[in-house]
Scaffold this motif. Structure first.
Motif, PDB file in Angstrom:
ATOM      1  N   SER A  91      64.771  93.041  10.719  1.00 45.54           N
ATOM      2  CA  SER A  91      64.111  93.688  11.543  1.00 45.54           C
ATOM      3  C   SER A  91      63.149  92.839  12.495  1.00 45.54           C
ATOM      4  N   LEU A  92      62.876  93.141  13.795  1.00 47.49           N
ATOM      5  CA  LEU A  92      62.127  92.444  14.478  1.00 47.49           C
ATOM      6  C   LEU A  92      60.666  92.198  14.273  1.00 47.49           C
ATOM      7  N   GLU A  93      60.059  92.959  13.333  1.00 52.35           N
ATOM      8  CA  GLU A  93      58.860  92.986  12.959  1.00 52.35           C
ATOM      9  C   GLU A  93      58.409  91.871  11.669  1.00 52.35           C
ATOM     10  N   ILE A  94      59.407  91.398  11.110  1.00 48.69           N
ATOM     11  CA  ILE A  94      59.534  90.644   9.952  1.00 48.69           C
ATOM     12  C   ILE A  94      58.677  89.315  10.263  1.00 48.69           C
ATOM     13  N   PRO A  95      58.834  88.551  11.219  1.00 49.83           N
ATOM     14  CA  PRO A  95      58.136  87.314  11.746  1.00 49.83           C
ATOM     15  C   PRO A  95      56.701  87.488  11.900  1.00 49.83           C
ATOM     16  N   LEU A  96      56.332  88.681  12.193  1.00 50.75           N
ATOM     17  CA  LEU A  96      54.829  89.139  12.109  1.00 50.75           C
ATOM     18  C   LEU A  96      54.001  89.331  10.714  1.00 50.75           C
ATOM     19  N   GLY A  97      54.939  89.157   9.733  1.00 49.94           N
ATOM     20  CA  GLY A  97      54.197  89.340   8.548  1.00 49.94           C
ATOM     21  C   GLY A  97      54.244  90.673   8.333  1.00 49.94           C
TER      22      GLY A  97
END
Length: 117
Positions: A91-97
């Motif tokens: 999911s795209l939010e994962i790199p945002l922690g």
């Protein structure tokens, strides 16, 4: 009447992701990767077919769930939320922690009648 909604905090993250990635879709997973967490993808990066049910739109993003998973959740109202922590998905939010999650409640009798017309 909506079957799926989103918190303000989660909506802000969706806005950021849309600004960076363009058109997006949500898909409620059925046990893969991050359990049964909602995942957000660039439109076209997630293969949808006739077994995926469109449950609604949150923050301008279509929200889908596979029909097999829907059988377990068909009596619930879903609210997409966000929390700190890295999930184990694509999911795209994962790199945002961060990771999306679902809060659910049983449908009211009125909602049950409305959605089962």
């Amino acid at each position: 009447m909506k079957r799926v909604e989103i918190t303000e905090k989660a909506a802000e993250i969706v806005k950021q992701l849309k600004a960076k990635h363009g058109d997006l879709i949500f898909h409620q997973s059925g046990g893969c990767c991050d359990g049964s967490a909602p995942m957000i993808f660039e439109k076209g990066d997630m293969y949808l077919d006739e077994s995926d049910i469109h449950l609604g739109v949150v923050e301008g993003v279509n929200f889908y769930m596979n029909q097999d998973q829907f059988e377990y959740w068909k009596h619930t109202h879903l609210t997409v939320d966000i929390t700190e922590g890295r999930g184990a998905s694509f999911s795209l939010e994962i790199p945002l922690g961060l990771r999306f999650l679902i809060h659910s409640r049983l449908l009211t009798k009125e909602e049950e009648v409305f959605f089962n017309k």
